[in-house]
Design an enzyme around this catalytic site. Structure first.
Site, PDB file in Angstrom:
ATOM      1  N   HIS A  20       2.527   0.585  -7.011  1.00 12.01           N
ATOM      2  CA  HIS A  20       1.688   0.580  -5.807  1.00 12.01           C
ATOM      3  C   HIS A  20       1.268   1.997  -5.406  1.00 12.01           C
ATOM      4  O   HIS A  20       0.350   2.160  -4.600  1.00 12.01           O
ATOM      5  CB  HIS A  20       2.470  -0.075  -4.662  1.00 12.01           C
ATOM      6  CG  HIS A  20       1.672  -0.981  -3.790  1.00 12.01           C
ATOM      7  ND1 HIS A  20       0.485  -1.582  -4.179  1.00 12.01           N
ATOM      8  CD2 HIS A  20       1.894  -1.422  -2.522  1.00 12.01           C
ATOM      9  CE1 HIS A  20       0.026  -2.341  -3.192  1.00 12.01           C
ATOM     10  NE2 HIS A  20       0.857  -2.251  -2.171  1.00 12.01           N
ATOM     11  N   PHE A  66       1.904   4.133   5.391  1.00 10.00           N
ATOM     12  CA  PHE A  66       2.289   3.020   4.535  1.00 10.00           C
ATOM     13  C   PHE A  66       1.023   2.233   4.205  1.00 10.00           C
ATOM     14  O   PHE A  66       0.054   2.219   4.955  1.00 10.00           O
ATOM     15  CB  PHE A  66       3.396   2.133   5.127  1.00 10.00           C
ATOM     16  CG  PHE A  66       4.743   2.815   5.085  1.00 10.00           C
ATOM     17  CD1 PHE A  66       5.542   2.720   3.953  1.00 10.00           C
ATOM     18  CD2 PHE A  66       5.181   3.587   6.148  1.00 10.00           C
ATOM     19  CE1 PHE A  66       6.762   3.372   3.895  1.00 10.00           C
ATOM     20  CE2 PHE A  66       6.394   4.244   6.105  1.00 10.00           C
ATOM     21  CZ  PHE A  66       7.192   4.132   4.972  1.00 10.00           C
ATOM     22  N   ASN A 114      -3.768  -5.137   0.492  1.00  6.28           N
ATOM     23  CA  ASN A 114      -3.627  -4.892   1.931  1.00  6.28           C
ATOM     24  C   ASN A 114      -4.104  -3.511   2.377  1.00  6.28           C
ATOM     25  O   ASN A 114      -4.592  -3.354   3.494  1.00  6.28           O
ATOM     26  CB  ASN A 114      -2.189  -5.136   2.379  1.00  6.28           C
ATOM     27  CG  ASN A 114      -1.846  -6.607   2.343  1.00  6.28           C
ATOM     28  OD1 ASN A 114      -2.705  -7.458   2.543  1.00  6.28           O
ATOM     29  ND2 ASN A 114      -0.593  -6.928   2.072  1.00  6.28           N
TER      30      ASN A 114
END
Length: 189
Positions: A20, A66, A114
């Protein structure tokens, strides 16, 4: 003109080498041979470095919000530095592409990512330049979260290293040519 190259990932050593974090890895590789020092900017919730390339200011950004809140940092920086959306590139992982596949796009949906969902929500458009790096689908029985938060195996690590070199070359080409359409034609596939 001002450009902004954003790599998506999660802050902290715990996530450093995860799939990620391919966007952070790409930014680190891009600036490796440039005179760029990152500062941790709490106001913008990002690590930011900058330099001049072809007489243009270029910001390299790793949001520290994040992944799921990346849009907060991206929107704040675009607004503060008055950067046009067409001068933005976002680099991130794509689990719907095979490992090490590279795809450049000038628009599109979030595709379930996301971080991209957050950016679209904050900047109000799907039309921004992006470089997607394939990380493959999870193995049978593995969750998506465990997959994206896992590290590449040795074989995939070699392929990803070569792909990151292509990302570096694509970004350098774009910064030199100032033409994302031409960059897509040269580096897609």
């Amino acid at each position: 003109m001002v450009k902004m190259i954003v790599g998506l990932g999660n802050p902290g050593s715990k996530y450093e080498k995860t799939k990620h974090n391919i966007g952070f890895m790409a930014i680190d590789n891009i600036v490796k041979n440039l005179d760029v020092t990152f500062t941790d900017d709490k106001n913008f919730k990002a690590q930011i470095g900058s330099t001049f390339i072809n007489h243009e200011k270029v910001y390299f950004v790793k949001p520290t919000t994040f992944m799921n809140n990346s849009g907060i940092a991206v929107k704040a920086l675009l607004t503060y530095y008055n950067i046009d959306i067409t001068d933005l590139i976002v680099i991130y992982d794509d689990l719907d592409m095979e490992v090490s596949k590279l795809r450049l796009r000038s628009k599109g949906s979030a595709g379930g990512h996301n971080g991209i969902k957050s950016i679209i929500a904050h900047i109000g458009t799907q039309e921004f330049n992006r470089i997607k790096v394939g990380i493959g689908r999870p193995l049978k029985g593995m969750t998506v979260i465990n997959h994206v938060m896992g590290q590449f195996n040795t074989e995939d690590n070699i392929a990803i290293s070569l792909t990151l070199d292509r990302v570096v070359n694509a970004v350098k080409f774009y910064l030199q040519e100032n033409d994302f359409e031409k960059t897509m034609q040269k580096f897609n596939g």
